[in-house]
Enzyme design. Structure first.
Site, PDB file in Angstrom:
ATOM      1  N   SER A 145      -2.466   2.642  -0.514  1.00 40.96           N
ATOM      2  CA  SER A 145      -1.939   1.286  -0.676  1.00 40.96           C
ATOM      3  C   SER A 145      -1.496   1.000  -2.105  1.00 40.96           C
ATOM      4  CB  SER A 145      -2.987   0.260  -0.245  1.00 40.96           C
ATOM      5  OG  SER A 145      -3.328   0.438   1.108  1.00 40.96           O
ATOM      6  N   HIS A 203      -4.217  -2.830  -5.198  1.00 35.91           N
ATOM      7  CA  HIS A 203      -2.918  -3.356  -4.768  1.00 35.91           C
ATOM      8  C   HIS A 203      -2.194  -4.032  -5.929  1.00 35.91           C
ATOM      9  CE1 HIS A 203      -4.218  -3.792  -0.245  1.00 35.91           C
ATOM     10  NE2 HIS A 203      -4.291  -2.553  -0.704  1.00 35.91           N
TER      11      HIS A 203
END
Length: 236
Positions: A145, A203
């Site tokens: 991610s 993230h």
């Protein structure tokens, strides 16, 4: 490639050789950027498959799961290719292929590979360094991610006028700038408030790295490439 396949031993089934020839023809019709992204996706798929083998779980947990308390640093890279759950693997793979191919075609395969790997390592490192600020968040982590967020950031910088659509609302196009900003805002809130739903620090850092790299890193890459070319020419 076809000649190499033709030289395979006789015991290799003819149908397998013919399939390999057909695949190689399709593969080399792809752009170098597409081949680069599909290769990364294939590595992710292999690692995901390895997680599904019970006998490999001790090895996978040690080598493809980043645990800040383990003392291992290489897992900041290997965990970026690692997914143990199908939904996590599927979402990251779709995002990687959807956004990664245009970016890889624009950057070139070599630069995209360096960018993607560095985004994965940096997002893992940020998560590793900042997690102690909230001890409850010091948990093992895995997933692409952070690197995918880097690709999203690069996509926004390269193609600011493009639009995206949510899977459950495919008929409503959203400006990538608005969508990316909303994602970063959500992850910033998650990092500050200590949400455990996702790796919010990874993230956030991956996304910011993608933006920063497109703003400053591409010039450094060009300078590095020119230095390598000059060095090779001087040593001939």
């Amino acid at each position: 490639m076809v000649r190499r396949i033709a030289r395979l031993p006789d015991w290799v089934p003819y149908e397998l050789k013919r399939t390999a020839v057909a695949f190689s023809g399709t593969w080399y019709q792809l752009s170098r950027g597409e081949r680069c992204v599909y290769t990364i996706a294939a590595v992710n798929a292999v690692v995901f498959g390895m997680w599904q083998i019970p006998q490999l779980l001790p090895f996978m947990t040690r080598s493809f799961l980043h645990n800040p308390s383990s003392g291992l640093s290489y897992t900041m890279l290997t965990s970026s290719f690692s997914h143990s759950e199908l939904w996590h693997f599927a979402f990251n793979s779709i995002a990687l292929v959807s956004f990664g191919i245009p970016v890889a075609n624009a950057m070139g395969a070599e630069q995209f590979t360096a960018f993607y790997l560095s985004a994965g390592v940096l997002s893992s490192l940020a998560s590793h360094l900042l997690a102690p600020l909230r001890p409850a968040l010091i948990l093992p982590s895995l997933g692409a991610s952070g690197a995918v967020y880097g690709v999203l950031g690069a996509t926004m910088m390269m193609f600011p006028n493009s639009h995206v659509a949510l899977i459950f609302l495919p008929f409503i196009p959203i400006s990538i700038s608005h969508a990316f900003t909303a994602l970063l805002a959500y992850d910033f809130a998650g990092a500050v408030l200590g949400w455990k739903t996702f790796g919010h620090i990874a993230h956030l850092s991956g996304g910011l790295y993608g933006v920063g790299y497109l703003k400053y890193g591409t010039d450094y890459w060009k300078s590095l490439v020119n230095k390598v070319i000059s060095y090779r020419q001087s040593t001939k």
